[in-house]
Design a protein around this motif. Sequence first.
Motif, PDB file in Angstrom:
ATOM      1  N   TYR A 104      13.867  50.200  14.138  1.00 13.16           N
ATOM      2  CA  TYR A 104      12.842  49.513  14.925  1.00 13.16           C
ATOM      3  C   TYR A 104      11.664  49.096  14.053  1.00 13.16           C
ATOM      4  O   TYR A 104      11.059  48.039  14.267  1.00 13.16           O
ATOM      5  N   ALA A 105      11.328  49.915  13.061  1.00 16.85           N
ATOM      6  CA  ALA A 105      10.203  49.601  12.179  1.00 16.85           C
ATOM      7  C   ALA A 105      10.464  48.355  11.338  1.00 16.85           C
ATOM      8  O   ALA A 105       9.514  47.747  10.831  1.00 16.85           O
ATOM      9  N   MET A 106      11.726  47.980  11.172  1.00 12.76           N
ATOM     10  CA  MET A 106      12.074  46.752  10.447  1.00 12.76           C
ATOM     11  C   MET A 106      12.246  45.560  11.382  1.00 12.76           C
ATOM     12  O   MET A 106      12.559  44.461  10.933  1.00 12.76           O
ATOM     13  N   GLY A 107      12.062  45.783  12.691  1.00 11.61           N
ATOM     14  CA  GLY A 107      12.263  44.706  13.656  1.00 11.61           C
ATOM     15  C   GLY A 107      13.704  44.556  14.083  1.00 11.61           C
ATOM     16  O   GLY A 107      14.095  43.523  14.637  1.00 11.61           O
ATOM     17  N   GLY A 171      14.933  36.185   9.680  1.00 13.51           N
ATOM     18  CA  GLY A 171      13.701  35.403   9.677  1.00 13.51           C
ATOM     19  C   GLY A 171      12.587  36.033  10.481  1.00 13.51           C
ATOM     20  O   GLY A 171      11.467  35.506  10.507  1.00 13.51           O
ATOM     21  N   ARG A 172      12.869  37.187  11.124  1.00 17.53           N
ATOM     22  CA  ARG A 172      11.857  37.841  11.959  1.00 17.53           C
ATOM     23  C   ARG A 172      11.838  39.349  11.681  1.00 17.53           C
ATOM     24  O   ARG A 172      11.818  40.159  12.593  1.00 17.53           O
ATOM     25  N   LEU A 173      11.804  39.698  10.422  1.00 18.33           N
ATOM     26  CA  LEU A 173      11.739  41.101  10.043  1.00 18.33           C
ATOM     27  C   LEU A 173      10.302  41.610  10.099  1.00 18.33           C
ATOM     28  O   LEU A 173       9.342  40.844   9.966  1.00 18.33           O
ATOM     29  N   LEU A 174      10.168  42.918  10.282  1.00 22.60           N
ATOM     30  CA  LEU A 174       8.891  43.602  10.104  1.00 22.60           C
ATOM     31  C   LEU A 174       8.976  44.335   8.769  1.00 22.60           C
ATOM     32  O   LEU A 174       9.797  45.230   8.606  1.00 22.60           O
ATOM     33  N   SER A 222       8.430  47.913  18.958  1.00 24.89           N
ATOM     34  CA  SER A 222       8.980  46.954  18.015  1.00 24.89           C
ATOM     35  C   SER A 222       9.153  45.586  18.652  1.00 24.89           C
ATOM     36  O   SER A 222       8.779  44.554  18.072  1.00 24.89           O
ATOM     37  N   ALA A 223       9.704  45.572  19.875  1.00 29.13           N
ATOM     38  CA  ALA A 223       9.903  44.304  20.576  1.00 29.13           C
ATOM     39  C   ALA A 223       8.571  43.622  20.865  1.00 29.13           C
ATOM     40  O   ALA A 223       8.443  42.396  20.733  1.00 29.13           O
ATOM     41  N   ALA A 224       7.554  44.414  21.248  1.00 29.64           N
ATOM     42  CA  ALA A 224       6.242  43.852  21.534  1.00 29.64           C
ATOM     43  C   ALA A 224       5.597  43.280  20.276  1.00 29.64           C
ATOM     44  O   ALA A 224       4.944  42.226  20.313  1.00 29.64           O
ATOM     45  N   ALA A 225       5.784  43.980  19.148  1.00 27.69           N
ATOM     46  CA  ALA A 225       5.229  43.483  17.886  1.00 27.69           C
ATOM     47  C   ALA A 225       5.867  42.153  17.498  1.00 27.69           C
ATOM     48  O   ALA A 225       5.170  41.207  17.092  1.00 27.69           O
ATOM     49  N   LEU A 226       7.185  42.056  17.629  1.00 27.35           N
ATOM     50  CA  LEU A 226       7.873  40.811  17.308  1.00 27.35           C
ATOM     51  C   LEU A 226       7.445  39.686  18.255  1.00 27.35           C
ATOM     52  O   LEU A 226       7.212  38.550  17.825  1.00 27.35           O
ATOM     53  N   ALA A 227       7.325  40.009  19.535  1.00 24.17           N
ATOM     54  CA  ALA A 227       6.924  38.997  20.517  1.00 24.17           C
ATOM     55  C   ALA A 227       5.520  38.473  20.241  1.00 24.17           C
ATOM     56  O   ALA A 227       5.209  37.313  20.541  1.00 24.17           O
ATOM     57  N   ALA A 228       4.679  39.338  19.660  1.00 23.94           N
ATOM     58  CA  ALA A 228       3.307  38.947  19.349  1.00 23.94           C
ATOM     59  C   ALA A 228       3.210  38.204  18.020  1.00 23.94           C
ATOM     60  O   ALA A 228       2.110  37.810  17.611  1.00 23.94           O
ATOM     61  N   VAL A 317       1.347  48.695  13.058  1.00 20.94           N
ATOM     62  CA  VAL A 317       1.672  47.272  13.067  1.00 20.94           C
ATOM     63  C   VAL A 317       0.471  46.460  12.601  1.00 20.94           C
ATOM     64  O   VAL A 317      -0.657  46.683  13.067  1.00 20.94           O
ATOM     65  N   ALA A 318       0.719  45.534  11.692  1.00 18.60           N
ATOM     66  CA  ALA A 318      -0.314  44.568  11.308  1.00 18.60           C
ATOM     67  C   ALA A 318      -0.293  43.453  12.339  1.00 18.60           C
ATOM     68  O   ALA A 318       0.461  42.488  12.226  1.00 18.60           O
ATOM     69  N   GLY A 319      -1.088  43.623  13.373  1.00 15.38           N
ATOM     70  CA  GLY A 319      -1.127  42.700  14.498  1.00 15.38           C
ATOM     71  C   GLY A 319      -1.480  43.457  15.756  1.00 15.38           C
ATOM     72  O   GLY A 319      -1.448  44.691  15.775  1.00 15.38           O
ATOM     73  N   GLU A 320      -1.821  42.745  16.798  1.00 17.97           N
ATOM     74  CA  GLU A 320      -2.151  43.388  18.069  1.00 17.97           C
ATOM     75  C   GLU A 320      -0.886  43.601  18.887  1.00 17.97           C
ATOM     76  O   GLU A 320      -0.073  42.692  19.052  1.00 17.97           O
ATOM     77  N   VAL A 321      -0.719  44.808  19.395  1.00 13.43           N
ATOM     78  CA  VAL A 321       0.422  45.174  20.231  1.00 13.43           C
ATOM     79  C   VAL A 321      -0.111  45.564  21.597  1.00 13.43           C
ATOM     80  O   VAL A 321      -0.947  46.469  21.702  1.00 13.43           O
ATOM     81  N   PRO A 322       0.331  44.891  22.657  1.00 17.43           N
ATOM     82  CA  PRO A 322      -0.172  45.217  23.998  1.00 17.43           C
ATOM     83  C   PRO A 322      -0.038  46.708  24.304  1.00 17.43           C
ATOM     84  O   PRO A 322       1.011  47.304  24.113  1.00 17.43           O
TER      85      PRO A 322
END
Length: 341
Positions: A104-107, A171-174, A222-228, A317-322
Amino acid sequence: MHSPTRTPVRLTQFAHGGGCACKIPPGELEDVLDGLTAPVTVTGDTPLLVGAATGDDAAVAALPAAAGAAPQAVVSTADFFTPVVDDAYDWGRIAAANALSDVYAMGGRPVLAVNLLAWPRDVLPFELAREVLRGGLTVAAEAGCHVGGGHSVDDPEPKYGMAVTGLADPGRLLRNDAGRPGVPLSLTKPLGLGVLNNRHKATGERFEEAVATMVALNRDASAAALAAGATCATDVTGFGLLGHLHKLARASGVTAVIDTAAVPYLDGARRAVRDGYVSGGTRRNLEWVTPSTDFGTADEETRLLLADAQTSGGLLVAGEVPGAPVIGELVLQGTHTVVLG
């Protein structure tokens, strides 16, 4: 829900360490791996996209593209540790959630796992080993991940975990090397698991909030981070928040600034530190990051909690996660990789 075969056996008493606190210290591990980390390979039918060079959570290789199909990558990881709680079923659930977390940490999405079990067969009954495996199977089923057997050895110290294979969109890895200045930092689980687990090992006290936190999958985060739109993340486990953040900032060529007042903690975590339930792993974490950290006015208690060796912690996460607190931001590289404010 606990093991239906709970016994007076305290599994934590059969381990010199507990959970991810039994990891080899990060500084020592980097010395061992120096010169042994192969560079990322970008040629061939299955190029390696993420290797060991940045100390990321899992390895990732691109799969050969089928005509007309979406590109896919395979994510591979393994994680196992000594008992972190006394209840066998709970230990199995925690260890499985922790192993799945690397994917999950890798997306990615875990699809197949195999068990890794070490068991003192002449000391502990196999009914407890069965409960450990049942706990792992329960969490893997929750994640929609197959469990296809595994490997076991006779060992004087019990250990359990999983090797996990997952799939991801290349193309959408974390990744931990994709941090950029100006991006906020979010933490999806509270800290304090290490000191509470250490208290549990020493006293037998059970901390339900800690167990619930450790068995919770990082799937939704993980899903929320990718969606954001996030591209950079890591999970917070044995090297503590400061250790994993230091690795992320170093790999990304940035500095992380943490608002210590915004970091969430489990109930009882600060009291556990004050009462002395700090593992050697946590103290080694703090020693390792000290040369790269500006602690500002943070007191010793806060420093230890920020370095606390987590087991099955959350995503950073480098980004905002709801729903996850923002605890800081990434800025241009300075003299330290981590600055506390």
